[in-house]
Design an enzyme around this catalytic site. Structure first.
Site, PDB file in Angstrom:
ATOM      1  N   LEU A   1       1.648  -5.298  -1.803  1.00 44.77           N
ATOM      2  CA  LEU A   1       0.582  -4.436  -1.302  1.00 44.77           C
ATOM      3  C   LEU A   1       1.210  -3.451  -0.320  1.00 44.77           C
ATOM      4  CD1 LEU A   1      -2.366  -6.916  -0.582  1.00 44.77           C
ATOM      5  CD2 LEU A   1      -2.396  -5.021  -2.204  1.00 44.77           C
ATOM      6  N   ASP A   2       0.755  -2.200  -0.345  1.00 40.01           N
ATOM      7  CA  ASP A   2       1.242  -1.210   0.607  1.00 40.01           C
ATOM      8  C   ASP A   2       0.941  -1.670   2.032  1.00 40.01           C
ATOM      9  OD1 ASP A   2       1.987   0.446  -1.500  1.00 40.01           O
ATOM     10  OD2 ASP A   2       0.049   1.479  -1.530  1.00 40.01           O
TER      11      ASP A   2
END
Length: 306
Positions: free
Chosen positions: A47-48
């Site tokens: 996930l960013d």
């Protein structure tokens, strides 16, 4: 006085982390690994840093099956700001273009239709995909744009939640390999005003229950207050990583042969094919195998304790 050195240990299972904003997936995975004092850990799809939400962390033997979760469908809640494009397609990047927003809800609903189903998507330059052995984001940070091929993805659901100009909130159910930032950027171009992600939350990976997610600060408090055995109770069984596969239960002799990595003949009364989950006569998860007619071919097996 020096602190006592931590004793790393074998611990197996899947921890459902509710990832906080502002940390990379790898950094937060390493923190979970340290809190569990686990010998081995791996996450199941980055996930960013901007993003929050479900990040399954595989510990020990569960890391052998992390690819199944990488390949699983995922769900997201995303808020986009219309009228601005950024170089990263999210709020962490630099604004590269500003346009006026003259968009009403009916236009959005019409535009969403072309992104549902099987589509082609060109990955963002700010991604971990590699070109000549080097992540694309490294080229992007040097101001270099690399030509990327469009990749097939599937948007199973793309639901309109709300629109209060210039902010638009959507719910997405998508296949592996989907970049939500790119989806938002592409939607902004169709709407003629540009857009970027301001909020992104992953709400589901495969069939894992949202209620089982635990924030890192809660795990930290538990680790400080309770023995490791209490933390271990938070882990989901290793076989949940492959819960989509049909189950095949073996007898004692078959289990023993599979444990040695041998191919095994069986009646195949269920007419199974492809990959299956294997369970022993004692209902212990053994691993994943490929069914070829009436032959069980072991693929990834759990290392059984002596």
């Amino acid at each position: 006085m020096s602190r006592p050195r931590k004793r790393w240990r074998d611990v197996d299972g899947v921890f459902l982390l509710d990832k906080p904003q502002g940390m990379s997936s790898n950094d937060i995975m390493q923190k979970v690994k340290r809190l569990f004092q686990a010998n081995k850990a791996g996450h199941t799809g980055a996930l960013d840093p901007l993003a929050t939400g479900m990040l399954p962390i595989c510990l020990g033997e569960a890391t052998k099956f992390s690819q199944f979760l990488l390949d699983a469908d995922k769900r997201y809640l995303v808020t986009a700001k219309l009228g601005e494009r950024t170089d990263t397609s999210d709020a962490e990047g630099q604004v590269v273009e500003t346009r006026e927003v003259h968009v009403e809800t009916p236009q959005i609903l019409t535009a969403l239709e072309q992104f549902r189903g099987d589509i082609l998507q060109v990955p963002t330059m700010f991604s971990a995909l590699k070109h000549n052995g080097k992540p694309l984001y490294e080229y992007a940070r040097q101001g270099i744009t690399v030509e990327r091929e469009a990749r097939p993805i599937t948007i199973f659901e793309l639901n309109f939640i709300e629109y209060h100009a210039p902010f638009l909130t959507l719910e997405v159910h998508c296949s592996k390999g989907t970049y939500i930032r790119t989806l938002v950027d592409d939607l902004g171009e169709v709407l003629g005003c540009g857009a970027h992600v301001t909020m992104l939350r992953r709400t589901a990976v495969a069939d894992y229950p949202v209620a089982e997610m635990i924030p890192i600060n809660e795990l930290q408090l538990l680790a400080e207050s309770f023995p490791l055995s209490e933390l271990d109770r938070l882990l989901l069984p290793t076989d949940t990583a492959v819960s989509k596969l049909p189950a095949l239960h073996l007898d004692v002799e078959q289990s023993k042969a599979i444990g040695f990595g041998q191919r095994v003949k069986f009646a195949n009364e269920q007419q199974l094919g492809g990959q299956v989950r294997l369970f022993s006569a004692e209902n212990l998860f053994l691993g994943v195998a490929l069914i070829d007619g009436n032959i069980i071919r072991p693929q990834r097996l759990i290392t059984q304790s002596a």
